[in-house]
Design an enzyme around this catalytic site. Sequence first.
Site, PDB file in Angstrom:
ATOM      1  N   HIS A  33     -21.136   0.130  60.322  1.00 48.71           N
ATOM      2  CA  HIS A  33     -20.798   1.027  61.425  1.00 48.71           C
ATOM      3  C   HIS A  33     -20.127   0.247  62.536  1.00 48.71           C
ATOM      4  O   HIS A  33     -20.472  -0.910  62.777  1.00 48.71           O
ATOM      5  CB  HIS A  33     -22.075   1.703  61.971  1.00 48.71           C
ATOM      6  CG  HIS A  33     -21.772   2.933  62.742  1.00 48.71           C
ATOM      7  ND1 HIS A  33     -21.461   2.890  64.076  1.00 48.71           N
ATOM      8  CD2 HIS A  33     -21.682   4.232  62.368  1.00 48.71           C
ATOM      9  CE1 HIS A  33     -21.213   4.114  64.490  1.00 48.71           C
ATOM     10  NE2 HIS A  33     -21.342   4.953  63.474  1.00 48.71           N
ATOM     11  N   ASP A  89     -23.756   8.686  56.635  1.00 47.81           N
ATOM     12  CA  ASP A  89     -23.160   9.225  55.416  1.00 47.81           C
ATOM     13  C   ASP A  89     -23.853   8.768  54.138  1.00 47.81           C
ATOM     14  O   ASP A  89     -23.595   9.328  53.076  1.00 47.81           O
ATOM     15  CB  ASP A  89     -21.677   8.830  55.351  1.00 47.81           C
ATOM     16  CG  ASP A  89     -20.897   9.455  56.492  1.00 47.81           C
ATOM     17  OD1 ASP A  89     -21.000  10.671  56.664  1.00 47.81           O
ATOM     18  OD2 ASP A  89     -20.224   8.714  57.231  1.00 47.81           O
TER      19      ASP A  89
END
Length: 412
Positions: A282, A339
């Site tokens: 991320h 996700d």
Amino acid sequence: MDGATNVITSEGEKKTAAIVRLKNIGLRGVTVADTKISHVDGENGILIYRGYRIEELAHSSTFEETAYLLHHDRLPTENELREFVKELIQARQVPEFVFDALKHLPKESLPMDVLQAAVPILATADPDLGDETREANVAKAIRLIARVPAIVAGWQRIREGKAPVGSNDALSHAGNFLWQLTGIEPDPEIARDLDTILVLHADHSFNASTFACREVVSTRAHMYAGVAAGVGALSGSLHGGANERVMKMLLEIESEIKSADDIGAWVKNRIDSGRKIFGMGHAVYKTVDPRSKILKQMARGLAEKTGHEKWYEYLTRIEEESLREFAARGKPGISTNVDFYSGVVYAMMGIPIDIMTPIFAISRISGWCAHIVEEKFAEAQDKPALYRPEAEYVGHYCGVIGCTYEPMEARG
Ligand SMILES: CC(C)(COP(=O)(O)OP(=O)(O)OC[C@H]1O[C@@H](n2cnc3c(N)ncnc32)[C@H](O)[C@@H]1OP(=O)(O)O)[C@@H](O)C(=O)NCCC(=O)NCCS
């Protein structure tokens, strides 16, 4: 250095500073605006919406209440929530000409492309489109939040050769989406899980799609133009598109290996060959994403309920092996993001792979619209600003007179 500009220091002091030509590709660590909507503490794995921790909202709130919170800066009273839910339900009906337009598209069109194309068509049906008051923008936001799920569900029906399903006003926002997608009353537990997913995805500070929305409306373009840009940004595999890629990765592994014990070698090989482990890493979180922990728990429950324990086992092994590999390569901050488990959760709910990113959009539309209102009305800073970064020109240069234009016949 060249010229001067106004800057705000980290203590909030306004200063005139010399323009320093710093290049920061990808804008990591660059603060471009203030926001009161949400905050990501990447070091500690904390996400808050308007002050509330995501864990608390996922547990106790609903998507409708969270959308109210994002737009109103506080939780609603019972009456306010009832009124807000009523407004959302009343706005669910998509004008027939929008579906008629979608019926002309090739059936293999990607749902994110269809959604992106549908947003400006929806704009043409908005009676408040030309009204740039705050009140009118909030009305537009309500219509968008209410209608985007119907567009996604409607496209699924159209490409299956079926008619779009009208709203079931007795169902929640999440439950009604499942109803409009399938024409079957959803299992209440699945509808509640989807509701929690919508809460988890509703906002995430200045992520790529939200920034795209804000950048577009900073030109004074209307809300629908901003949202169309947000849908486009979200479709990419490094952003919202990652949930679909995780599911495809899982199916690929399933077809390639004999047992979960082969996953370590599969992960190593994938990283060695420079390919991504989708759903990991991320731009802001340097530890596990708090949303991923909640989704992991949900995936475990759904795996038992739907008989997909193998998917859950494989994904948890990919997580473990990837964490080990990344740490061994000196990248211990790469962990699961939102996700990683969401794709498999949708698959266990029976949702087609290419509808997974559109579900992200169904939720994030609430955050996009809140950010668009904040941007347009400068609710977190002194006045609106037009975003206009610079780029360093590294192309051909022939001095200030420019390169000599050669006639076509002289170009070899
Ligand atoms: C999200 C993402 C783009 C964040 O990237 P970032 O903070 O800019 O970090 P970088 O992409 O520069 O990654 C730093 C390094 O870790 C590697 N890395 C990061 N995430 C990785 C992943 N999921 N799989 C393999 N390698 C990864 C990069 O290849 C890079 O290696 P390098 O320094 O040898 O070039 C990145 O982690 C990624 O591509 N993840 C997979 C896609 C995904 O799940 N996206 C959804 C985000 S919510």
